[in-house]
Design a protein around this motif. Structure first.
Motif, short mmCIF file in Angstrom:
data_model
loop_
_atom_site.label_atom_id
_atom_site.label_comp_id
_atom_site.label_asym_id
_atom_site.label_seq_id
_atom_site.Cartn_x
_atom_site.Cartn_y
_atom_site.Cartn_z
N VAL A 54 0.87 -1.16 0.00
CA VAL A 54 0.00 0.00 0.00
C VAL A 54 0.92 1.22 0.00
O VAL A 54 1.94 1.24 0.70
N ILE A 55 0.57 2.22 -0.76
CA ILE A 55 1.34 3.46 -0.79
C ILE A 55 0.63 4.50 0.07
O ILE A 55 -0.57 4.71 -0.06
N SER A 56 1.39 5.16 0.92
CA SER A 56 0.87 6.26 1.73
C SER A 56 1.66 7.51 1.35
O SER A 56 2.87 7.47 1.17
N ASP A 57 0.96 8.61 1.21
CA ASP A 57 1.60 9.87 0.81
C ASP A 57 0.84 11.02 1.47
O ASP A 57 -0.24 10.84 2.02
N SER A 58 1.41 12.18 1.37
CA SER A 58 0.79 13.39 1.90
C SER A 58 0.21 14.21 0.75
O SER A 58 0.63 14.07 -0.40
N PRO A 59 -0.74 15.09 1.07
CA PRO A 59 -1.21 16.01 0.04
C PRO A 59 -0.12 17.03 -0.31
O PRO A 59 0.84 17.19 0.45
N PRO A 60 -0.25 17.70 -1.44
CA PRO A 60 0.79 18.66 -1.87
C PRO A 60 1.10 19.74 -0.84
O PRO A 60 2.24 20.18 -0.74
N TYR A 65 2.94 14.17 -2.90
CA TYR A 65 2.53 14.12 -4.30
C TYR A 65 1.11 13.57 -4.45
O TYR A 65 0.66 13.31 -5.56
N ASN A 66 0.41 13.36 -3.33
CA ASN A 66 -0.96 12.88 -3.34
C ASN A 66 -1.09 11.53 -4.06
O ASN A 66 -2.07 11.27 -4.74
N LEU A 67 -0.09 10.66 -3.87
CA LEU A 67 -0.07 9.36 -4.54
C LEU A 67 -0.82 8.29 -3.76
O LEU A 67 -0.98 7.16 -4.25
#
Length: 189
Positions: A54-60, A65-67
């Motif tokens: 699972v990919i976790s990312d932050s918003p811009p 990169y909102n991925l």
């Protein structure tokens, strides 16, 4: 649209088989492991659990990169997934028919939390709640008993309601400073 009732009959067989193992003394604790790495250049967090990723990312606005969903969003998703699964298990066990089931989990997180002037605002997700959207021909009494059983047996719901101490340690491997590594790479090329 098909209902969940065919699945619930399969789930009931699995639930009864698992209960038979437990009652026979042939079941014990299961080790759970999740590994998370931060990937270079993007900072994306790759979560690996068994054979899944699972990919976790932050918003811009937080250098992401909102991925993928953020960690707090994943936590709400994990709660919703567990509540949904336990509804299915309990419905199968109690033979409560379900045509459709959806759990909506909401919460808040405030970037001001803990900062001067906002010390009373938690830094963690808070005001968490969930709503179960259930279509079923079952009686109100059966649905109420089903809900009470879910509330009593859902592992993640109860973890969040009854937090525990978490062990932690850092294993540090010292590396050369970035500027020295860049010079070494240039010398090799």
């Amino acid at each position: 649209m098909t209902s969940l009732n065919h699945y619930l009959s399969e789930k009931r067989s699995a639930v009864l088989a698992r209960e038979a193992l437990i009652e026979a003394g042939n079941a014990g604790p299961n080790a759970l492991v999740a590994r998370v790495s931060a990937e270079g250049r993007s900072g994306v967090r790759r979560i690996r659990i068994r054979d899944h990723q699972v990919i976790s990312d932050s918003p811009p606005d937080f250098a992401g990169y909102n991925l993928g969903p953020s960690s707090p969003e994943l936590q709400l998703g994990v709660l919703g997934s567990c509540v949904t699964h336990i509804f299915l298990i309990q419905a199968a066990h109690r033979q409560v028919p379900i045509d459709s089931l959806e759990v909506e989990v909401t919460g808040r997180i405030d970037p001001r939390g803990g900062r001067p002037g906002h010390e009373a605002i938690p830094i963690w997700p808070h005001d968490i709640g969930y709503v179960v959207h259930l279509d079923s021909p079952a009686s109100e009494a059966d649905v109420k008993a089903l809900f009470e059983a879910v509330e009593a047996t859902c592992p993640i719901l109860n973890l969040l309601r009854n937090p525990q101490a978490i062990r932690a340690e850092v294993k540090h491997k010292r590396t050369a400073p970035q500027d020295k590594r860049a010079g070494a790479e240039d010398a090799i090329a």
